[in-house]
Design a protein around this motif. Sequence first.
Motif, PDB file in Angstrom:
ATOM      1  N   GLU A   1       0.806  -1.233   0.000  1.00 54.09           N
ATOM      2  CA  GLU A   1       0.000   0.000   0.000  1.00 54.09           C
ATOM      3  C   GLU A   1       0.834   1.276   0.000  1.00 54.09           C
ATOM      4  OE1 GLU A   1       1.045  -0.775   4.243  1.00 54.09           O
ATOM      5  OE2 GLU A   1       0.505  -1.968   2.477  1.00 54.09           O
ATOM      6  N   SER A   2       2.097   1.198   0.348  1.00 56.33           N
ATOM      7  CA  SER A   2       2.865   2.450   0.486  1.00 56.33           C
ATOM      8  C   SER A   2       4.347   2.224   0.160  1.00 56.33           C
ATOM      9  CB  SER A   2       2.746   2.950   1.929  1.00 56.33           C
ATOM     10  OG  SER A   2       3.390   2.019   2.794  1.00 56.33           O
TER      11      SER A   2
ATOM     12  N   TRP B   1       6.639   2.778   2.134  1.00 57.25           N
ATOM     13  CA  TRP B   1       7.192   2.139   3.331  1.00 57.25           C
ATOM     14  C   TRP B   1       7.080   0.617   3.200  1.00 57.25           C
ATOM     15  CZ3 TRP B   1       6.204  -1.327   7.126  1.00 57.25           C
ATOM     16  CH2 TRP B   1       6.957  -1.237   8.297  1.00 57.25           C
ATOM     17  N   ARG B   2       5.881   0.181   2.800  1.00 59.42           N
ATOM     18  CA  ARG B   2       5.626  -1.257   2.742  1.00 59.42           C
ATOM     19  C   ARG B   2       6.534  -1.921   1.709  1.00 59.42           C
ATOM     20  NH1 ARG B   2       3.997  -3.682   6.639  1.00 59.42           N
ATOM     21  NH2 ARG B   2       2.447  -2.046   6.958  1.00 59.42           N
TER      22      ARG B   2
ATOM     23  N   ASP C   1       6.570  -4.950  12.763  1.00 59.65           N
ATOM     24  CA  ASP C   1       5.960  -3.688  12.375  1.00 59.65           C
ATOM     25  C   ASP C   1       4.675  -3.359  13.140  1.00 59.65           C
ATOM     26  OD1 ASP C   1       3.934  -3.100   9.426  1.00 59.65           O
ATOM     27  OD2 ASP C   1       4.529  -1.679  10.949  1.00 59.65           O
ATOM     28  N   ARG C   2       3.657  -4.168  13.049  1.00 61.49           N
ATOM     29  CA  ARG C   2       2.403  -3.838  13.726  1.00 61.49           C
ATOM     30  C   ARG C   2       2.108  -4.869  14.809  1.00 61.49           C
ATOM     31  NH1 ARG C   2      -1.617  -2.076   8.700  1.00 61.49           N
ATOM     32  NH2 ARG C   2      -0.248  -0.471   7.826  1.00 61.49           N
TER      33      ARG C   2
ATOM     34  N   PHE D   1       5.010   3.661  17.865  1.00 60.71           N
ATOM     35  CA  PHE D   1       4.087   4.504  17.095  1.00 60.71           C
ATOM     36  C   PHE D   1       3.570   5.684  17.933  1.00 60.71           C
ATOM     37  CE2 PHE D   1       4.424   1.865  13.614  1.00 60.71           C
ATOM     38  CZ  PHE D   1       3.902   0.588  13.756  1.00 60.71           C
TER      39      PHE D   1
ATOM     40  N   PRO E   1      -0.541   1.185  14.070  1.00 63.01           N
ATOM     41  CA  PRO E   1       0.051   2.512  13.811  1.00 63.01           C
ATOM     42  C   PRO E   1      -0.982   3.631  13.828  1.00 63.01           C
ATOM     43  CG  PRO E   1       0.121   1.131  11.835  1.00 63.01           C
ATOM     44  CD  PRO E   1      -0.248   0.241  12.982  1.00 63.01           C
TER      45      PRO E   1
ATOM     46  N   ARG F   1      -0.564   6.330  16.736  1.00 63.80           N
ATOM     47  CA  ARG F   1      -0.098   7.649  16.297  1.00 63.80           C
ATOM     48  C   ARG F   1      -1.090   8.732  16.723  1.00 63.80           C
ATOM     49  NH1 ARG F   1       2.158   5.435  10.423  1.00 63.80           N
ATOM     50  NH2 ARG F   1       4.128   4.626  11.282  1.00 63.80           N
TER      51      ARG F   1
ATOM     52  N   PHE G   1      -3.736   4.462   4.458  1.00 59.91           N
ATOM     53  CA  PHE G   1      -2.298   4.467   4.175  1.00 59.91           C
ATOM     54  C   PHE G   1      -1.959   4.519   2.680  1.00 59.91           C
ATOM     55  CE2 PHE G   1      -0.565   4.557   8.247  1.00 59.91           C
ATOM     56  CZ  PHE G   1      -0.979   3.536   9.075  1.00 59.91           C
TER      57      PHE G   1
ATOM     58  N   HIS H   1      -0.904  10.203   8.703  1.00 59.60           N
ATOM     59  CA  HIS H   1      -0.247   9.067   9.370  1.00 59.60           C
ATOM     60  C   HIS H   1       0.831   8.417   8.511  1.00 59.60           C
ATOM     61  CE1 HIS H   1      -3.440   8.090  12.711  1.00 59.60           C
ATOM     62  NE2 HIS H   1      -3.125   9.362  12.684  1.00 59.60           N
ATOM     63  N   ASN H   2       0.864   8.725   7.202  1.00 64.04           N
ATOM     64  CA  ASN H   2       2.028   8.304   6.419  1.00 64.04           C
ATOM     65  C   ASN H   2       2.231   9.244   5.236  1.00 64.04           C
ATOM     66  OD1 ASN H   2       0.235   7.436   4.436  1.00 64.04           O
ATOM     67  ND2 ASN H   2       1.240   5.447   4.153  1.00 64.04           N
TER      68      ASN H   2
ATOM     69  N   ASP I   1       2.537   8.726   2.051  1.00 67.85           N
ATOM     70  CA  ASP I   1       1.756   8.473   0.822  1.00 67.85           C
ATOM     71  C   ASP I   1       0.428   9.221   0.867  1.00 67.85           C
ATOM     72  OD1 ASP I   1       3.205   5.712  -0.445  1.00 67.85           O
ATOM     73  OD2 ASP I   1       3.498   6.168   1.679  1.00 67.85           O
TER      74      ASP I   1
ATOM     75  N   ASP J   1       6.806   8.355   8.141  1.00 69.57           N
ATOM     76  CA  ASP J   1       7.553   7.323   7.419  1.00 69.57           C
ATOM     77  C   ASP J   1       8.957   7.787   7.021  1.00 69.57           C
ATOM     78  OD1 ASP J   1       4.981   5.491   5.518  1.00 69.57           O
ATOM     79  OD2 ASP J   1       5.627   5.401   7.615  1.00 69.57           O
TER      80      ASP J   1
ATOM     81  N   CYS K   1       9.778   6.344  10.334  1.00 66.55           N
ATOM     82  CA  CYS K   1       9.315   5.030  10.795  1.00 66.55           C
ATOM     83  C   CYS K   1      10.125   4.048   9.966  1.00 66.55           C
ATOM     84  CB  CYS K   1       7.822   4.861  10.546  1.00 66.55           C
ATOM     85  SG  CYS K   1       7.239   3.223  10.998  1.00 66.55           S
TER      86      CYS K   1
HETATM   87  O1  GYE Z   1       3.589   3.944   8.303  1.00 68.40           O
HETATM   88  C1  GYE Z   1       2.657   2.983   6.336  1.00 68.40           C
HETATM   89  C2  GYE Z   1       2.337   1.557   6.011  1.00 68.40           C
HETATM   90  O2  GYE Z   1       2.728  -0.286   9.540  1.00 68.40           O
HETATM   91  C3  GYE Z   1       4.336   1.299  10.111  1.00 68.40           C
HETATM   92  O3  GYE Z   1       2.052   0.948   7.268  1.00 68.40           O
HETATM   93  C4  GYE Z   1       3.538   0.692   9.033  1.00 68.40           C
HETATM   94  C5  GYE Z   1       2.711   1.677   8.270  1.00 68.40           C
HETATM   95  C6  GYE Z   1       3.494   2.789   7.571  1.00 68.40           C
HETATM   96  O4  GYE Z   1       1.304   1.458   5.142  1.00 68.40           O
HETATM   97  O5  GYE Z   1       3.311   3.636   5.319  1.00 68.40           O
END
Ligand code: GYE
Length: 619
Positions: A340-341, A343-344, A417-418, A436, A470, A474, A498, A524-525, A527, A553, A573
């Motif tokens: 999704e991002s 970061w991912r 991560d989560r 977070f 997150p 956050r 996200f 929160h991110n 993206d 991120d 992050c």
């Molecule tokens: O911030 C976001 C991703 O879980 C920390 O998940 C991660 C978050 C991150 O989609 O970009």
Amino acid sequence: MERRNRLLVATLAVIAAALLSACDQAPRRSGLRFLIGFSQANLTEPWRIEMTEEVKAEAARYSDMKIIYTDAADSTSRQIDDVHRLMDYGIDLMIISPTDSHELTPVVREVYSKIPVIVLDRAVEGYDYSLFIGPDNERLGREGGGVITDLLKNRPGTVLEIQGRSGSPPTLLRSQGLREVLAKHPNIRIVDAIVADWLRDTAEDKVAEQIKVIPDLDVIFAQNDAMAFGAWKAARVAGRQGIKIIGIDGLPGPTGGIELVRKGILSATFTCPTGGKEALIYARDLLFHKEGIPKKIFLRPIKVTPEVLDQSQGVLPYPDRKALPMGRRILLGFAQVGSESEWRVANTKSIKSAAAKAGIDLLFEDGKQRQENEIAAIRSFIRKKVDVIAFSPIVESGWDEVLREAKGAGIPVIMTDRTVDLKDDSLWLSFMGSDFVEEGRRAARWLVEKIRTAAPVDIVELQGTIDSSPAIERTIGFTEILKAYPNFQIIASESGDFTRDQGYEVMKKILERESRKIDALFAHNDDMALGAIQAMEEAGLKPGKNVMIVSIDAAHGAFKAMIDGKLNCTVECNPLLGPQLMKAIKDYETGKDLPLRMITAEGVFPAETARTYLARREY
Ligand code: GYE
């Protein structure tokens, strides 16, 4: 005395003095590779004596290093002197268990600017150290609350809390955890909290006074076993045997908490690993510049009750340890959230490349941002009899069943991560990821610093995936800081899941709906922030200029947007969890107990730093 003799005596005196100071100096490094300094707060508390013994026992395994021990006897000024003296000896690394977190912060920062520093038990303020190792104090408080509700079986009840040192992080966090759980049980009341500085006798004296004025007391929750034992003695003298007493530390030995539970003096206690052994292990990893060393490590407490002792014949139940195949390549099953991002994507790359580098075989499943896909992936790993399962839980709830199946199959589970919200924490072995809540705090601290005003500031918040740790944490961190700035108000808060697209869509709707002027965006991110920036520009706003934007991120896209002046700050992050995960699996393979939580090191990047850092960014 003749002049010559006097000269001789003086020369001998100088030589003697030099020799003496040389002796005072730590045995120099003949044949030694490393010299480590260990500054202990005191050697009166049984738990601290245990910590020091653990360091000694682990150090004895290595002939290439020497440890110099100092005991501050609970004096902060003496500990500061100890630290300076250890530095004078030319140590390569310092381990310190502070007497006072606040007072020791500056000297620890000073040492950290020169050599690696491991902080044990009481965290100093900020992040100026290499590694913090400690018990999860809030969790100890929560678990204590859990035992109280179990003991009272939902009957109304009264609790007396005995706290350690007033204002110290362990005391505050254990109290906070206790109250968090008891808040859900309104018929259980904390009638009073007394402070006994971790000492048995002080607790005995104070409880003796207190129980006179509390006729119907059901439970005493003491923040360590020494105080719990003191309370028990006072209750016995007062003829109040019916009061249930709970402690923390769970030390072995005749006067330790385990024995007190076995004798029925305490109804329960919790082991509180000192971290001494881990400190030495990580000290060597730091000195050998090993990869994948976290910033914070929280050690797993184990509940000790008469039932636990009966069931475990005296050996405390560490979550089912499965021996990993020595010599055969390890098979890891990894269930990922999706892609999704930015970061991912970086996180997935880190996991895959670290597995290849570590010689670990990887089964990788992309959950495509749907929980049922991740659950199906975990079930397929169980069928394929992988050695270890690791996953990033897209949301907090709904994992009990599948994790029970993994436990049933004897496969250890690591979360990256989560986190998940589970009652039974024996269903997972360890967690590694970010703090977070602290990320949310950092975003708010930056915003209030940036917009120094007493005028109203209207903020839009773009939340991440609903029910994901997150997003939940956050928001907690961000609103916690804003409490002190009532003119900073969140006027709209919606999930953009996200993703950039959702960030764009949701921001567009808010702009169409919202008549008030938007002063700031907290995304929160990155993206979602980039999507929102596009929507703002289409609406004629100047993101980064008349709307302040802070996101989380610190991915590449955010740095570009900051250099373009459209984003003002991004809070890091760290997605590069691959090396840490592989190191944890290898450590587990060699029989090491894994910490409960490992928190990564992270920073904050305001726009003015973007150009400097862009080239150095790994993701
Ligand atoms: O911030 C976001 C991703 O879980 C920390 O998940 C991660 C978050 C991150 O989609 O970009």
